[in-house]
Scaffold this active site. Structure first.
Site, PDB file in Angstrom:
ATOM      1  N   ARG A 137       0.817  -1.216   0.000  1.00 39.31           N
ATOM      2  CA  ARG A 137       0.000   0.000   0.000  1.00 39.31           C
ATOM      3  C   ARG A 137       0.852   1.268   0.000  1.00 39.31           C
ATOM      4  O   ARG A 137       0.456   2.292  -0.512  1.00 39.31           O
ATOM      5  CB  ARG A 137      -0.906  -0.029   1.243  1.00 39.31           C
ATOM      6  CG  ARG A 137      -1.730   1.216   1.466  1.00 39.31           C
ATOM      7  CD  ARG A 137      -2.765   1.330   0.361  1.00 39.31           C
ATOM      8  NE  ARG A 137      -3.430   2.629   0.322  1.00 39.31           N
ATOM      9  CZ  ARG A 137      -2.925   3.755  -0.176  1.00 39.31           C
ATOM     10  NH1 ARG A 137      -1.695   3.764  -0.669  1.00 39.31           N
ATOM     11  NH2 ARG A 137      -3.610   4.862  -0.191  1.00 39.31           N
ATOM     12  N   TYR A 138       2.013   1.179   0.641  1.00 37.37           N
ATOM     13  CA  TYR A 138       2.896   2.345   0.786  1.00 37.37           C
ATOM     14  C   TYR A 138       4.137   2.127  -0.065  1.00 37.37           C
ATOM     15  O   TYR A 138       4.525   0.986  -0.320  1.00 37.37           O
ATOM     16  CB  TYR A 138       3.286   2.520   2.255  1.00 37.37           C
ATOM     17  CG  TYR A 138       2.105   2.739   3.178  1.00 37.37           C
ATOM     18  CD1 TYR A 138       1.503   3.992   3.274  1.00 37.37           C
ATOM     19  CD2 TYR A 138       1.582   1.700   3.937  1.00 37.37           C
ATOM     20  CE1 TYR A 138       0.422   4.197   4.118  1.00 37.37           C
ATOM     21  CE2 TYR A 138       0.494   1.890   4.781  1.00 37.37           C
ATOM     22  CZ  TYR A 138      -0.079   3.143   4.868  1.00 37.37           C
ATOM     23  OH  TYR A 138      -1.156   3.347   5.695  1.00 37.37           O
ATOM     24  N   ARG A 141       7.335  -0.105   1.716  1.00 39.67           N
ATOM     25  CA  ARG A 141       7.176  -1.202   2.659  1.00 39.67           C
ATOM     26  C   ARG A 141       5.973  -2.074   2.327  1.00 39.67           C
ATOM     27  O   ARG A 141       5.014  -1.604   1.731  1.00 39.67           O
ATOM     28  CB  ARG A 141       7.059  -0.677   4.091  1.00 39.67           C
ATOM     29  CG  ARG A 141       5.986   0.368   4.317  1.00 39.67           C
ATOM     30  CD  ARG A 141       6.403   1.257   5.501  1.00 39.67           C
ATOM     31  NE  ARG A 141       5.356   2.148   5.959  1.00 39.67           N
ATOM     32  CZ  ARG A 141       5.029   3.298   5.368  1.00 39.67           C
ATOM     33  NH1 ARG A 141       5.642   3.665   4.265  1.00 39.67           N
ATOM     34  NH2 ARG A 141       4.074   4.058   5.858  1.00 39.67           N
ATOM     35  N   CYS A 150      -4.390 -17.206  14.857  1.00 41.21           N
ATOM     36  CA  CYS A 150      -3.941 -16.416  15.997  1.00 41.21           C
ATOM     37  C   CYS A 150      -4.126 -17.248  17.257  1.00 41.21           C
ATOM     38  O   CYS A 150      -4.851 -18.249  17.253  1.00 41.21           O
ATOM     39  CB  CYS A 150      -4.761 -15.126  16.112  1.00 41.21           C
ATOM     40  SG  CYS A 150      -4.397 -13.932  14.808  1.00 41.21           S
ATOM     41  N   CYS A 154      -9.661 -11.607  18.328  1.00 42.78           N
ATOM     42  CA  CYS A 154     -10.237 -10.324  18.729  1.00 42.78           C
ATOM     43  C   CYS A 154     -11.548 -10.166  17.962  1.00 42.78           C
ATOM     44  O   CYS A 154     -11.578 -10.333  16.741  1.00 42.78           O
ATOM     45  CB  CYS A 154      -9.302  -9.187  18.333  1.00 42.78           C
ATOM     46  SG  CYS A 154      -7.599  -9.427  18.835  1.00 42.78           S
ATOM     47  N   CYS A 157     -11.614  -8.007  14.728  1.00 40.62           N
ATOM     48  CA  CYS A 157     -10.500  -8.296  13.816  1.00 40.62           C
ATOM     49  C   CYS A 157     -10.733  -7.715  12.430  1.00 40.62           C
ATOM     50  O   CYS A 157     -11.756  -7.957  11.805  1.00 40.62           O
ATOM     51  CB  CYS A 157     -10.285  -9.799  13.700  1.00 40.62           C
ATOM     52  SG  CYS A 157      -8.947 -10.215  12.553  1.00 40.62           S
ATOM     53  N   ARG A 159      -8.989  -8.524   9.877  1.00 39.92           N
ATOM     54  CA  ARG A 159      -8.719  -9.573   8.882  1.00 39.92           C
ATOM     55  C   ARG A 159      -9.488 -10.851   9.178  1.00 39.92           C
ATOM     56  O   ARG A 159      -9.024 -11.944   8.875  1.00 39.92           O
ATOM     57  CB  ARG A 159      -7.229  -9.891   8.818  1.00 39.92           C
ATOM     58  CG  ARG A 159      -6.463  -8.765   8.246  1.00 39.92           C
ATOM     59  CD  ARG A 159      -5.103  -9.084   7.708  1.00 39.92           C
ATOM     60  NE  ARG A 159      -4.462  -7.788   7.604  1.00 39.92           N
ATOM     61  CZ  ARG A 159      -3.516  -7.357   8.444  1.00 39.92           C
ATOM     62  NH1 ARG A 159      -3.026  -8.156   9.370  1.00 39.92           N
ATOM     63  NH2 ARG A 159      -3.040  -6.145   8.321  1.00 39.92           N
ATOM     64  N   ASP A 318     -11.582   0.023  12.608  1.00 39.27           N
ATOM     65  CA  ASP A 318     -11.974  -0.110  11.204  1.00 39.27           C
ATOM     66  C   ASP A 318     -13.462  -0.467  11.103  1.00 39.27           C
ATOM     67  O   ASP A 318     -14.037  -1.063  12.019  1.00 39.27           O
ATOM     68  CB  ASP A 318     -11.151  -1.216  10.530  1.00 39.27           C
ATOM     69  CG  ASP A 318      -9.681  -0.829  10.387  1.00 39.27           C
ATOM     70  OD1 ASP A 318      -9.379   0.383  10.363  1.00 39.27           O
ATOM     71  OD2 ASP A 318      -8.836  -1.754  10.299  1.00 39.27           O
ATOM     72  N   ASP A 355      -7.438   4.440   9.626  1.00 40.54           N
ATOM     73  CA  ASP A 355      -7.071   3.736   8.397  1.00 40.54           C
ATOM     74  C   ASP A 355      -8.251   3.967   7.450  1.00 40.54           C
ATOM     75  O   ASP A 355      -9.357   3.465   7.700  1.00 40.54           O
ATOM     76  CB  ASP A 355      -6.828   2.244   8.693  1.00 40.54           C
ATOM     77  CG  ASP A 355      -5.783   1.647   7.768  1.00 40.54           C
ATOM     78  OD1 ASP A 355      -5.603   2.173   6.648  1.00 40.54           O
ATOM     79  OD2 ASP A 355      -5.149   0.655   8.161  1.00 40.54           O
ATOM     80  N   LYS A 362      -3.236   4.857   6.455  1.00 37.43           N
ATOM     81  CA  LYS A 362      -3.380   5.457   7.782  1.00 37.43           C
ATOM     82  C   LYS A 362      -3.284   6.980   7.688  1.00 37.43           C
ATOM     83  O   LYS A 362      -2.321   7.501   7.147  1.00 37.43           O
ATOM     84  CB  LYS A 362      -2.273   4.948   8.703  1.00 37.43           C
ATOM     85  CG  LYS A 362      -2.311   3.456   8.944  1.00 37.43           C
ATOM     86  CD  LYS A 362      -1.130   3.023   9.807  1.00 37.43           C
ATOM     87  CE  LYS A 362      -1.092   1.529   9.990  1.00 37.43           C
ATOM     88  NZ  LYS A 362      -0.681   0.808   8.759  1.00 37.43           N
TER      89      LYS A 362
HETATM   90  C1  LIG Z   1       0.087  -0.199   8.805  1.00 40.69           C
HETATM   91  C2  LIG Z   1       0.595  -0.720   7.542  1.00 40.69           C
HETATM   92  C3  LIG Z   1       1.962  -0.629   7.233  1.00 40.69           C
HETATM   93  C4  LIG Z   1       2.970  -0.005   8.176  1.00 40.69           C
HETATM   94  O1  LIG Z   1       2.723   1.350   8.349  1.00 40.69           O
HETATM   95  P1  LIG Z   1       3.681   2.200   9.323  1.00 40.69           P
HETATM   96  O2  LIG Z   1       3.007   3.536   9.391  1.00 40.69           O
HETATM   97  O3  LIG Z   1       5.016   2.213   8.704  1.00 40.69           O
HETATM   98  O4  LIG Z   1       3.680   1.505  10.651  1.00 40.69           O
HETATM   99  C5  LIG Z   1       2.377  -1.116   6.022  1.00 40.69           C
HETATM  100  N1  LIG Z   1       1.508  -1.653   5.154  1.00 40.69           N
HETATM  101  C6  LIG Z   1       0.191  -1.737   5.398  1.00 40.69           C
HETATM  102  C7  LIG Z   1      -0.709  -2.316   4.388  1.00 40.69           C
HETATM  103  C8  LIG Z   1      -0.307  -1.290   6.609  1.00 40.69           C
HETATM  104  O5  LIG Z   1      -1.614  -1.395   6.880  1.00 40.69           O
END
Ligand SMILES: *Cc1c(COP(=O)(O)O)cnc(C)c1O
Length: 415
Positions: A137-138, A141, A150, A154, A157, A159, A318, A355, A362
């Site tokens: 998504r980002y 990372r 798990c 929760c 959840c 997911r 969420d 989110d 986020k």
């Molecule tokens: C939360 C999340 C991350 C990590 O986000 P940070 O702000 O770096 O902690 C990475 N990928 C996805 C899809 C996420 O939901």
């Protein structure tokens, strides 16, 4: 909109409640008093003896309500099974239907009510999944979904569509494609292992996974998102910590929502991780009747620091299907943030985020500290509600007279 009034500091009643919430206690063996220590302290025993069925609850929780009974009966057939480790079960209060621990893990009938804006994939993870089991998504990372199980489930959840459906795999069926994608995408410098809970894997399997990721030269940073230290602190063995420390820089994000979850057992488990040089963060979800009170959240974040854990995020819950009874308001979240910033250690103050529904990622949400802003100055309020003025840089150079920056006679809260 009315601004929240600054919380009152130090009323003796609040102080007393804070101290009670912050006390570390052992979960004890409770209804499992006859189980030998060696078994109780064995994480595999805890997993094997989880509370998963209605007949167990009838025995262990005679005060079960009509809504809970219906919820438990439906959980088996629905998206998210019930499972609670005996250790964690001992933290819930059988005499209190609103017990904050109980609400997190005992299903309720309300889970079957879905509002029109609720979704099974509320943050659009499936739309950002280039290969099954990875969410990209980002820019730099990825989220790596390790397993589908798990230690406990929760009820909120995000997911639930992916976990507890008992396909029971350790690694994702598309494991090789997950690794290959990361290896091919040199922009990925951060891999977040989550799931399902990665710490449910054996030491050997987790070591294999971490080793595969560390062998990719552009992967700089590894982290594990896990609720194991809270649900199953017995899993954090010295052997696990010795293995993990080979993969630094490795961070661990835990997930705890209420100070009652921070027991002496949890404090020791977190201490073992911290002693292995693993920086620890915490992610909480804002939940109605669980932690949507300033005094509860303050106790939680202060207690986390005592466990060497830095509060990282508070998530607005969420819009997961059937979670409306657990969601608190954004206004309440902002009020809680206002009650923390400045009133307690900066390290204890997490970032509140939403989110974004549908996959926006986020988004930080903050109480308003900027009251007004013009080309020449910015008007701010501090944690006490006092108002300050800061001249913009361009003006400062020419300023001949320093006007008093502080006019403490103006209090915010009445605008
Ligand atoms: C939360 C999340 C991350 C990590 O986000 P940070 O702000 O770096 O902690 C990475 N990928 C996805 C899809 C996420 O939901």
């Amino acid at each position: 909109m009315e601004s929240p009034l600054p919380p009152q500091e130090g009323s003796s009643e609040d102080q007393e409640q804070l101290l009670t919430l912050k006390t570390f206690r052992s979960a004890g063996k409770g209804s499992w008093a006859s189980v030998p220590d060696a078994e109780w302290n064995d994480w595999k025993w805890q997993l094997k003896n989880r509370v998963t069925r209605i007949d167990q609850l009838e025995r262990l929780l005679p005060s079960m309500t009509r809504e809970e009974r219906a919820g438990v009966l439906l959980a088996g057939e629905s998206k998210l099974a019930m499972a609670i480790t005996p250790y964690y079960f001992n933290l819930l209060d059988p005499s209190d239907e609103l017990c904050p621990i109980r609400r997190q893990v005992i299903p309720r009938l309300e889970e079957t009510t879905t509002a029109p804006w609720e979704r099974l994939d509320p943050v659009g993870e499936d739309d950002h999944s280039p290969v099954p089991g990875l969410v990209h998504r980002y820019p730099d990372r990825v989220l790596f979904l390790v397993t589908d199980r798990c230690a406990a489930y929760c009820r909120y959840c995000t997911r639930s569509r992916l976990v507890s459906n008992a396909s029971g795999y350790d690694f994702h069926p598309e494991f090789d494609r997950q690794i290959a994608y990361i290896a091919e995408h040199t922009e990925i410098r951060d891999v977040l292992l989550s799931g399902g809970d990665p710490m449910l894997l054996s030491d050997e399997k987790l070591e294999y996974l971490l080793g595969r990721l560390r062998a990719i030269p552009h992967v700089e940073f590894l982290r594990i998102g896990t609720r194991i230290p809270i649900f199953l602190p017995q899993r954090i063995t010295p052997a696990l910590c010795t293995m993990l420390r080979k993969f630094h820089p490795l961070f661990v994000s835990i997930h705890t929502n209420h100070p009652g979850e921070l027991t002496t057992e949890v404090r020791e488990a977190l201490g073992r991780l911290a002693d292995a040089g693993i920086p620890l963060g915490n992610q909480s979800v804002l939940l109605r009747h669980v932690n949507d009170e300033p005094v509860v959240m303050k106790a939680l974040v202060q207690k986390l620091l005592m466990c060497r854990v830095r509060p990282y995020y508070i998530y607005q819950c969420d819009l997961i299907s059937g979670s409306s009874h657990l969601r608190s308001t954004v206004s309440r979240g902002l009020e809680i943030m206002d009650s923390l910033r400045g009133h307690t250690t900066g390290y204890a103050v997490p970032q509140y985020v939403i989110d974004a529904p549908g996959g926006g990622g986020k988004i930080p949400v903050n109480p308003g500290y900027i009251l007004r802003k013009s080309a020449t100055k910015i008007i701010l309020r501090n944690f006490e509600g006092k108002v300050f003025e800061y001249p913009e840089a361009a003006e400062t150079a020419e300023a001949t007279v320093m006007a008093p920056l502080c006019d403490s006679s103006m209090a915010y809260g009445k605008d």
